[in-house]
Design a protein around this motif. Structure first.
Motif, mmCIF file in Angstrom:
data_model
loop_
_atom_site.group_PDB
_atom_site.id
_atom_site.type_symbol
_atom_site.label_atom_id
_atom_site.label_comp_id
_atom_site.label_asym_id
_atom_site.label_seq_id
_atom_site.Cartn_x
_atom_site.Cartn_y
_atom_site.Cartn_z
ATOM 1 N N TRP A 30 0.816 -1.218 0.000
ATOM 2 C CA TRP A 30 0.000 0.000 0.000
ATOM 3 C C TRP A 30 0.850 1.268 0.000
ATOM 4 N N GLN A 31 2.091 1.189 0.461
ATOM 5 C CA GLN A 31 2.943 2.379 0.519
ATOM 6 C C GLN A 31 3.794 2.569 -0.730
ATOM 7 N N ASP A 32 3.773 1.626 -1.652
ATOM 8 C CA ASP A 32 4.539 1.739 -2.900
ATOM 9 C C ASP A 32 3.997 2.933 -3.692
ATOM 10 N N PRO A 33 4.857 3.891 -4.021
ATOM 11 C CA PRO A 33 4.389 5.100 -4.693
ATOM 12 C C PRO A 33 4.019 4.913 -6.170
ATOM 13 N N SER A 34 4.159 3.709 -6.703
ATOM 14 C CA SER A 34 3.819 3.477 -8.109
ATOM 15 C C SER A 34 2.349 3.712 -8.403
ATOM 16 N N LEU A 35 1.489 3.501 -7.415
ATOM 17 C CA LEU A 35 0.061 3.830 -7.514
ATOM 18 C C LEU A 35 -0.307 4.714 -6.341
ATOM 19 N N SER A 36 -1.213 5.628 -6.574
ATOM 20 C CA SER A 36 -1.673 6.482 -5.475
ATOM 21 C C SER A 36 -2.576 5.670 -4.550
ATOM 22 N N PRO A 37 -2.699 6.069 -3.297
ATOM 23 C CA PRO A 37 -3.636 5.385 -2.398
ATOM 24 C C PRO A 37 -5.069 5.376 -2.955
ATOM 25 N N ARG A 38 -5.457 6.461 -3.626
ATOM 26 C CA ARG A 38 -6.792 6.530 -4.226
ATOM 27 C C ARG A 38 -6.965 5.451 -5.294
ATOM 28 N N ASP A 39 -5.960 5.303 -6.152
ATOM 29 C CA ASP A 39 -6.015 4.275 -7.189
ATOM 30 C C ASP A 39 -6.022 2.874 -6.585
ATOM 31 N N GLY A 94 -9.616 9.728 -0.488
ATOM 32 C CA GLY A 94 -10.054 10.778 -1.391
ATOM 33 C C GLY A 94 -11.219 10.462 -2.301
ATOM 34 N N LEU A 95 -11.760 9.255 -2.246
ATOM 35 C CA LEU A 95 -12.948 8.943 -3.046
ATOM 36 C C LEU A 95 -14.186 9.442 -2.318
ATOM 37 N N SER A 96 -15.151 9.903 -3.063
ATOM 38 C CA SER A 96 -16.399 10.366 -2.456
ATOM 39 C C SER A 96 -17.427 9.230 -2.448
ATOM 40 N N HIS A 97 -18.445 9.418 -1.660
ATOM 41 C CA HIS A 97 -19.556 8.459 -1.626
ATOM 42 C C HIS A 97 -20.168 8.325 -3.021
ATOM 43 N N ASP A 98 -20.357 9.443 -3.701
ATOM 44 C CA ASP A 98 -20.928 9.413 -5.057
ATOM 45 C C ASP A 98 -20.032 8.657 -6.037
ATOM 46 N N GLU A 99 -18.725 8.832 -5.919
ATOM 47 C CA GLU A 99 -17.811 8.085 -6.791
ATOM 48 C C GLU A 99 -17.891 6.589 -6.516
#
Length: 107
Positions: free
Chosen positions: A32-41, A70-75
Motif C-alpha cells: 500500500w505504501q509503494d508510490p507506483s500507484l496512489s492510495p486513491r487508485d 479521497g474517493l467520495s460516496h458518489d464516486e
C-alpha cells in the motif's frame, strides 16, 4: 514516513499471527505504501476486486479506507453501478448495503 500498520494484528492476530504479520508488514506497510500507484487508485482497485469477487465482508473497512484516500460516496456509488455490468448485478447489489452503512455511520 507512514507509521507501521497494526490492522492485521487487530483483526486476526489472536487466531492467525502469521497472517496478521503478513497483512501488516507486507500488504499495508509495503504494497500500500509503494508510490507506483496512489492510495486513491489502490482503493479503486481493491474495492473493485472485492465487489467483483463477492467479498462483501471486507468492504466496510475498504470503503472507509477509500473515503479516507479521497474517493467520495458518489464516486463509490458510480463505481458499484459500473461494476454491475462487468462483475454482475448480484455482486453490485450486494455492495450497496455496505455503502449505505458507511453513509449512515458518517452522519
Amino acid at each position: 514516513m507512514t507509521p507501521p500498520s497494526d490492522q492485521g494484528q487487530r483483526s486476526v492476530g489472536d487466531v492467525a499471527p502469521t497472517l496478521a504479520e503478513l497483512t501488516d508488514r507486507v500488504l499495508f506497510d509495503r504494497i500500500w505504501q509503494d508510490p507506483s500507484l496512489s492510495p486513491r487508485d489502490r482503493s479503486l482497485a481493491t474495492v473493485s476486486a472485492l465487489i467483483a469477487l463477492g467479498r462483501t465482508e471486507q468492504l466496510p473497512f475498504h470503503l472507509q479506507h477509500a473515503i479516507d484516500n479521497g474517493l467520495s460516496h458518489d464516486e463509490l456509488a458510480t463505481l458499484i453501478t459500473h461494476l454491475a455490468f462487468y462483475a454482475g448485478w448480484p455482486a453490485a447489489a450486494s455492495a450497496v448495503p455496505r455503502l449505505r452503512e458507511l453513509a449512515r455511520n458518517a452522519t
